[in-house]
Each structure stands twice: as C-alpha cells, then as structure tokens.
Enzyme design. Structure first.
Site, PDB file in Angstrom:
ATOM      1  N   VAL A   1       0.792  -1.454   0.277  1.00 31.09           N
ATOM      2  CA  VAL A   1       0.092  -0.447  -0.508  1.00 31.09           C
ATOM      3  C   VAL A   1       0.585   1.051   0.221  1.00 31.09           C
ATOM      4  CG1 VAL A   1      -1.851   1.124   1.371  1.00 31.09           C
ATOM      5  CG2 VAL A   1      -1.715  -1.278   1.392  1.00 31.09           C
TER       6      VAL A   1
ATOM      7  N   LYS B   1      -7.407   0.279  10.819  1.00 28.70           N
ATOM      8  CA  LYS B   1      -8.197  -0.455  11.197  1.00 28.70           C
ATOM      9  C   LYS B   1      -8.833  -0.765  12.516  1.00 28.70           C
ATOM     10  CE  LYS B   1      -7.667  -2.095   8.493  1.00 28.70           C
ATOM     11  NZ  LYS B   1      -7.571  -3.168   6.629  1.00 28.70           N
TER      12      LYS B   1
ATOM     13  N   GLU C   1     -10.468   7.002   5.430  1.00 30.48           N
ATOM     14  CA  GLU C   1     -11.016   6.416   4.451  1.00 30.48           C
ATOM     15  C   GLU C   1     -10.443   4.964   4.237  1.00 30.48           C
ATOM     16  OE1 GLU C   1     -13.595   8.077   2.929  1.00 30.48           O
ATOM     17  OE2 GLU C   1     -13.653   5.866   2.435  1.00 30.48           O
TER      18      GLU C   1
ATOM     19  N   VAL D   1     -11.660   1.212   5.684  1.00 32.03           N
ATOM     20  CA  VAL D   1     -12.744   0.727   5.965  1.00 32.03           C
ATOM     21  C   VAL D   1     -13.093   0.376   5.352  1.00 32.03           C
ATOM     22  CG1 VAL D   1     -15.360   0.853   6.623  1.00 32.03           C
ATOM     23  CG2 VAL D   1     -13.399   1.795   8.203  1.00 32.03           C
TER      24      VAL D   1
ATOM     25  N   GLY E   1     -11.743  -0.395   1.898  1.00 28.87           N
ATOM     26  CA  GLY E   1     -10.190  -0.105   0.815  1.00 28.87           C
ATOM     27  C   GLY E   1     -10.988   1.300   0.234  1.00 28.87           C
TER      28      GLY E   1
ATOM     29  N   ILE F   1     -13.338   1.542  -1.271  1.00 25.38           N
ATOM     30  CA  ILE F   1     -15.092   2.271  -1.118  1.00 25.38           C
ATOM     31  C   ILE F   1     -15.332   3.597  -0.260  1.00 25.38           C
ATOM     32  CG2 ILE F   1     -17.574   2.128  -0.481  1.00 25.38           C
ATOM     33  CD1 ILE F   1     -16.456  -0.755  -1.100  1.00 25.38           C
TER      34      ILE F   1
ATOM     35  N   GLY G   1      -2.823 -15.543  -2.198  1.00 26.35           N
ATOM     36  CA  GLY G   1      -2.279 -14.081  -1.486  1.00 26.35           C
ATOM     37  C   GLY G   1      -4.025 -13.497  -1.223  1.00 26.35           C
TER      38      GLY G   1
ATOM     39  N   ASP H   1     -11.489  -8.706  12.323  1.00 22.24           N
ATOM     40  CA  ASP H   1     -11.128  -7.125  10.739  1.00 22.24           C
ATOM     41  C   ASP H   1     -12.495  -6.144  10.487  1.00 22.24           C
ATOM     42  OD1 ASP H   1      -9.540  -5.728   8.485  1.00 22.24           O
ATOM     43  OD2 ASP H   1     -10.936  -7.057   7.464  1.00 22.24           O
TER      44      ASP H   1
ATOM     45  N   LYS I   1     -13.881  -2.416  11.415  1.00 16.86           N
ATOM     46  CA  LYS I   1     -14.655  -1.660  10.405  1.00 16.86           C
ATOM     47  C   LYS I   1     -15.547  -0.752  11.007  1.00 16.86           C
ATOM     48  CE  LYS I   1     -11.685  -3.742   7.176  1.00 16.86           C
ATOM     49  NZ  LYS I   1     -11.265  -5.095   5.715  1.00 16.86           N
TER      50      LYS I   1
HETATM   51  N1  HSE Z   1      -8.103  -8.508   5.143  1.00 16.82           N
HETATM   52  C1  HSE Z   1      -9.088  -7.708   4.717  1.00 16.82           C
HETATM   53  C2  HSE Z   1      -9.634  -8.347   3.787  1.00 16.82           C
HETATM   54  C3  HSE Z   1      -8.461  -6.582   4.094  1.00 16.82           C
HETATM   55  O1  HSE Z   1      -9.828  -9.579   3.949  1.00 16.82           O
HETATM   56  O2  HSE Z   1     -10.914  -7.958   3.188  1.00 16.82           O
HETATM   57  C4  HSE Z   1      -7.314  -5.230   4.704  1.00 16.82           C
HETATM   58  O3  HSE Z   1      -8.456  -5.151   6.178  1.00 16.82           O
END
Ligand code: HSE
Length: 430
Positions: free
Chosen positions: A15, A107, A131, A134, A136, A138, A189, A203, A207
């Site tokens: 990133v 996050k 931004e 949450v 990515g 969007i 990946g 995760d 968010k």
């Molecule tokens: N690991 C997250 C996902 C992306 O699979 O959406 C980063 O928050």
C-alpha cells in the site's frame, strides 16, 4: 500557488508503494485538483535495498518511523505500518503531538484508540483521516460523514472482509469445504498466513466499529461488537441456503433500535433477491440507509495496493485543499455514548442445522423444546431417509428473541440423538 504539501509515508509495503506510485504518477492531475503540489518528502521502512517498483531518489529515508513523524520536512504523516498498538500508535501520537495531520489505513488502531486519537488531533488542530481503514477503495467514510450528513442513519451494513467473501463464494462455486478453500486463498495471497483476524470476523468488526461511530455519532466501541466468524459454515449450509432462496454472507451490521445501537458481525442468510447477495469474491459492499435519502449502496475493492492507495490519496487531497472535518463527523465532545444492545436481545429469524440420528421421535423432542422457548418454526427440511444414520435436518424459524433461541439450542444439543452442537445462522431481513 500554495506551498507543496509535504508527505511522509511510514511503511512501504504494497500500500505504501502504491501511495507513492499514485502521487508520482498522477502528480499533475493532483496538483490541478488541489492547487498545490503533493510531494513525498520522506519515507520509512526497514529494508532500503528492496525493490518496491517506485523511484525514491531524493526522498529522505528513515529507518525509525517515529523520527519521520517528528521531521520538519513533513506536514502530513501517512501511517501504513499496521497493528493496533506499538510502533504504529507511537508514530500517530508523535505526529499529532508535533502538530502534523495523520492519514492512516489502520483499522485495528482506529477501532481501539480512535476516539482518543480523534480528541488529540482536535486539540492539536490537525486532521486524522482514515478512509482506507474501512472497505479499502470504497469511499464510505466520506459518504457517511459528508454525502449523507443531512440524514439520520437507521442502519449501515455490509461485506467488509474480502477474504471471507472470497472463501464463501469459492465454497459455493466449487463445493469444497472451508479448510480447503482457506488453504487455497492463502496460496493466492487472499488470506494471511494467520487467517484469524479475517475468518473469525475481527477485521470486519474493526471496520464496523468505525462505521458505527460515523453513522450514529457515538464513541468508537470495538468491545461491544458481537463477533462470530465463518469457520463453522459447511457447504451443506450453503447448499440448503440456496434451496431456500438465500446466500450465506459474513455481514457487519450496525442498527439503531429503540433500546440503543446493535453492532454485530456474523454469517447471515440473505435473500438472493438482495444486492448484497450478488457481491461475490473479494469484493466489499456497504449499504447505508438514511431517513431522507433511503437506501444507498457502495461496492468495490476492499483491499489491495491500488484501491487502498486511492483511499489514502483521497484523504491527502482533502488535507491539501485545507479540509479538516471531525474524524467521526462531530467533535469528540459531542459523541454520545448511546447504549449498546446486547446480542441476547437481538430479534430475528434463524436457520439451524441439526445433525441427528434418523429415528422416529427425534424431531418431536426438538419441536417441544422450541415450543417451550416460544420459538415458532417456519420450515423443516430433511433430504431423503437413512434410518439409524446421522443426517442433517434444517430448521428455519419465525422472528424470535435470540436469548430464547440460544437456550433452546443448548437443550437440543443435550438430546441423545443430536450428535453435533447445532449450527445457527441468523437470517437477515435486508
Ligand atoms: N484482510 C482484509 C480483507 C483487507 O480480507 O478484506 C484488509 O482489511
């Protein structure tokens, strides 16, 4: 022309490299839009030799990101280190203390320390923008804080974890079980070597905690998010859900009720007629419902170098233009700690999979327990017969209170002919 905005990027993973590529590759466009140059003046990462596919010539290099945060040649610190505490938190706090604005994709840190960091940023008169934390690419933070700011939000929900959505989609498309698909996702990946944060719902909960604060103007309260992941979902459930007209999705849902705010992350049966049911693979989607606007829907890539860089740079553009809105839409002193509704009080319909020995009478016992807890059955499904063997029996209920449902399932689990703990999936009315 204003002075250039001097940007320090702490963390040069995919990133971070994407942010530098975007800022360099689209510099003229960004300059025209901001009326000033967005200049990367400093970066921080441990390994200087690694080829990241970006030209870092002439940019100050810091091994310790805390030094970057204090550097005079940096106006804005972009924190892309990750982790809720430790170095990432040090960098953000040092940057704010040095009166620098912060842009972060973190996050976990924002879900746990967000209110305090927002207060510190407010007191220092600097921006704290997230931004990219949450969904990515969007722009949902901007949508809730700006585009929908005239509305009372009734509900915000979505698919906030691409890994889980990829796994559930692949299970449906290939008929392979969770463990096998997860292993493949790790090779591709799409899933981390330690997949717990993703598949156990943490995760998505990080968010959701941020979306809840933005939508309802409350302090960020990660601890009150109810969290259940997708490990127990079988292809048998996906298949029965399909037969009933549903898909299984891991949803993150925040909803205002008369008793307070619900925050929950768990697998849901969603009707195949809904938009969210058609968000497949690694994609994310968010639905925000406002009292004037009605339903609004946002879909896009929730992770990856380019979508996440797009969100980070959007925050940098805001800062370059002089924008500095409160992190959660209102000053931290105005955030209201409305009550969190416990999951036991949740009211909804349920899908239940029982693994039972196929013998006369077993369903009579199950039905009696449900009756005693005031749970009304909507349907019972058993495919074929296999006397004396273990078979799945699928129940769906009418709307009921979760506490009663859980109590009934505990009793059902104790029946002699029920051979596995019942699997319960909430059916979400969208
Ligand atoms: N690991 C997250 C996902 C992306 O699979 O959406 C980063 O928050």
């Amino acid at each position: 022309m204003l002075d250039p905005l001097k940007i320090g990027v702490a963390g040069l993973g995919s990133v971070g490299a994407g942010v530098v590529k975007l800022l360099h590759g689209q510099s003229e466009l960004l300059e025209r839009r901001c009326g000033r140059v967005l200049a990367v003046t400093a970066v921080s990462a441990r390994d200087r030799q690694r080829n990241r596919g970006v030209d870092l010539f002439g940019i100050r290099w810091f091994v310790d990101p805390r030094e970057l945060a204090a550097d005079d040649e940096v106006d804005v610190v972009v924190e892309l280190i990750g982790g809720s505490d430790g170095v990432a938190l040090d960098v953000v706090e040092s940057a704010i203390a040095a009166n620098k604005s912060v842009v972060t994709a973190n996050k976990a840190m924002m879900a746990i320390h967000g209110t305090r960091l927002a207060r510190q940023a407010e007191q220092a008169g600097v921006g704290l923008a997230y931004e990219a934390a949450v969904a990515g690419g969007i722009p949902i933070v901007k949508a809730l804080r700006e585009g929908l700011a005239g509305n009372r939000i009734n509900r915000v929900y979505g698919i906030l974890n691409g890994t889980c959505n990829y796994i559930l989609t692949a299970m449906e498309e290939t008929g392979r079980e969770f463990d096998e698909v997860l292993a493949e996702a790790q090779v591709l990946g799409y899933a981390e070597a330690d997949p717990g944060f993703d598949v156990d719902g943490i995760d998505a909960a990080h968010k959701l905690a941020l979306l809840t604060s933005l939508a309802f103007g409350r302090p960020v309260e990660f601890d009150s998010v109810f969290i259940e992941g997708i490990r127990d979902i079988g292809t048998v459930d996906i298949e029965y859900a399909r037969e009933l007209g549903f898909r299984i999705k891991l949803l993150a849902i925040a909803r205002a009720t008369e008793s307070g705010v619900e925050q929950r992350v768990h697998p849901c049966l969603v009707s195949r007629d809904t938009l969210i049911a058609h968000v497949q693979g690694v994609f994310n989607a968010v639905v925000a419902e406002g009292d004037f606007v009605g339903r609004t829907v946002y879909e896009g890539r929730g992770a990856g170098e380019k979508p996440t860089a797009s969100a980070v740079v959007a925050d940098l553009i805001d800062l370059a233009r002089g924008g500095n809105l409160p992190a959660f839409g209102v000053p931290t002193a105005s955030l209201e700690a409305t009550p969190a509704v416990p999951m036991e009080d949740h009211v909804g319909a349920y899908y239940v999979r029982l693994m039972v020995v196929d013998k006369p009478g077993v369903m009579a016992d199950v039905a009696a327990i449900l009756r005693d807890e005031n749970v009304s059955l909507e349907s019972v499904l058993q495919r074929g017969r296999d006397p004396g063997e273990v078979v799945p029996v699928i129940l769906t209920t009418h709307v009921t209170v979760e506490a009663g449902m859980r109590k009934a399932l505990r009793e059902i689990a104790g029946l002699e002919l029920v051979v596995e703990p019942p699997l319960m999936i909430r059916m979400e009315q969208l």
